[in-house]
Design an enzyme around this catalytic site. Sequence first.
Site, PDB file in Angstrom:
ATOM      1  N   ASP A  14       0.854  -1.187   0.000  1.00 54.50           N
ATOM      2  CA  ASP A  14       0.000   0.000   0.000  1.00 54.50           C
ATOM      3  C   ASP A  14       0.892   1.241   0.000  1.00 54.50           C
ATOM      4  O   ASP A  14       1.681   1.441   0.927  1.00 54.50           O
ATOM      5  CB  ASP A  14      -0.888  -0.014   1.246  1.00 54.50           C
ATOM      6  CG  ASP A  14      -2.013   1.012   1.181  1.00 54.50           C
ATOM      7  OD1 ASP A  14      -2.164   1.646   0.128  1.00 54.50           O
ATOM      8  OD2 ASP A  14      -2.727   1.155   2.190  1.00 54.50           O
ATOM      9  N   ASP A 108      -2.819   2.501  -6.150  1.00 55.13           N
ATOM     10  CA  ASP A 108      -1.803   2.574  -5.096  1.00 55.13           C
ATOM     11  C   ASP A 108      -1.716   1.363  -4.180  1.00 55.13           C
ATOM     12  O   ASP A 108      -1.000   1.396  -3.178  1.00 55.13           O
ATOM     13  CB  ASP A 108      -2.013   3.832  -4.255  1.00 55.13           C
ATOM     14  CG  ASP A 108      -3.361   3.846  -3.554  1.00 55.13           C
ATOM     15  OD1 ASP A 108      -4.259   3.088  -3.962  1.00 55.13           O
ATOM     16  OD2 ASP A 108      -3.507   4.622  -2.598  1.00 55.13           O
ATOM     17  N   GLU A 109      -2.415   0.288  -4.497  1.00 59.98           N
ATOM     18  CA  GLU A 109      -2.282  -0.899  -3.647  1.00 59.98           C
ATOM     19  C   GLU A 109      -2.550  -2.178  -4.440  1.00 59.98           C
ATOM     20  O   GLU A 109      -3.268  -2.174  -5.436  1.00 59.98           O
ATOM     21  CB  GLU A 109      -3.201  -0.819  -2.430  1.00 59.98           C
ATOM     22  CG  GLU A 109      -4.680  -0.770  -2.737  1.00 59.98           C
ATOM     23  CD  GLU A 109      -5.549  -0.783  -1.482  1.00 59.98           C
ATOM     24  OE1 GLU A 109      -5.255  -1.565  -0.551  1.00 59.98           O
ATOM     25  OE2 GLU A 109      -6.525  -0.028  -1.442  1.00 59.98           O
TER      26      GLU A 109
END
Length: 367
Positions: A14, A108-109
């Site tokens: 993350d 983003d993860e």
Amino acid sequence: MGTPPKFRKIIHVDMDAFYASVEQLDNPELRGKPIAVGGSSARGVVSAASYEARKFGVRSAMSGAIARKLCPELIFVKTNFERYKEVSKQIRKIFFEYTDLVEPLSLDEAYLDVTENKKGNPSATLIAKEIRQKIKERTGLNASAGISVNKFVAKIASDINKPNGQKTIPPEEVEPFLENLDVKKFYGVGKVTKEKMYRLGIYTGKDLKEKSIEFLEENFGKSGSFYFNVVRGIHNSKVKPTRTQKSLAAEHTFSENISSEIFMLERLEEISAEVESRLKNKKLAGKTVTLKIKYRDFTLQTRSKTLPLYIASRELILEAVKELLFQEKMKESVRLLGISISNLNNEKPRKTELPKASIDVQLKLEF
């Protein structure tokens, strides 16, 4: 003795305050300062906040006006999704150096299954450390990671040592870890569910574990069996490199609040047409129509209806939405309306899995 069960080694990566961190990376003048991406207009909403801004209570999905009150020195920056996508591609390229089992959740993860990996490294902990170092070297950004036996625990773990840290929960520590955790930290337990659990005397994983599956299903419906299993470390969802789309949606935030349902219908006609276009582009149809309503005080309400047949046309979507709109009277003026279609015709029938035995706390694996 037999062969001990083989657990998967899952990493959840993350990125830390991703959008805001990219903006600070590209503009050195913003580094060390409280910034918010988006939300600068009178009715804007914050998409992301830097850690400097978070210290003042600024959070994503917050009204820009409220964010400004909390942090008068807050600097608003316009969103630049093309740039975020570009950086996200660089990060995913690093993931694929280790495994092809990569399941992105957003820009983003992502989840990575490194049980068997391209480096031949038996330690998921060391792999996570290497990945985070490479992300820093190649992009200049910090990432956090959670490492454990399944996606559920790995995602919770990735939040523990943020920012720029990681946490490993090996097999023998999974159940004790979950037992000591506040239920509000459980992935998937939102504000409403948390408050209901608290009212029922369920404050920690240990409290949750003491409840029978019948009690949980009675109070939480289908989610009850999910809670019963995950608190015991049972979560068999695999890392899926190609994720099946679960829903498709469109929504509009209005420049001025709307109180007339006639005006709402006009807006919903436009949104229905947008949803129809997206469904056609994906060659999809769905059975469940959900109307999303955000009121002027930012409270959110959803109303859903499941139809007997798959639909994709704006006319049928609007017909279902009208029924939902007039289902009950609006409590106050509305700032946002949205329509989503789920229960899509691309979903495969689910296989019913019986709960597996609890994790053997004596088992020691290199993690």
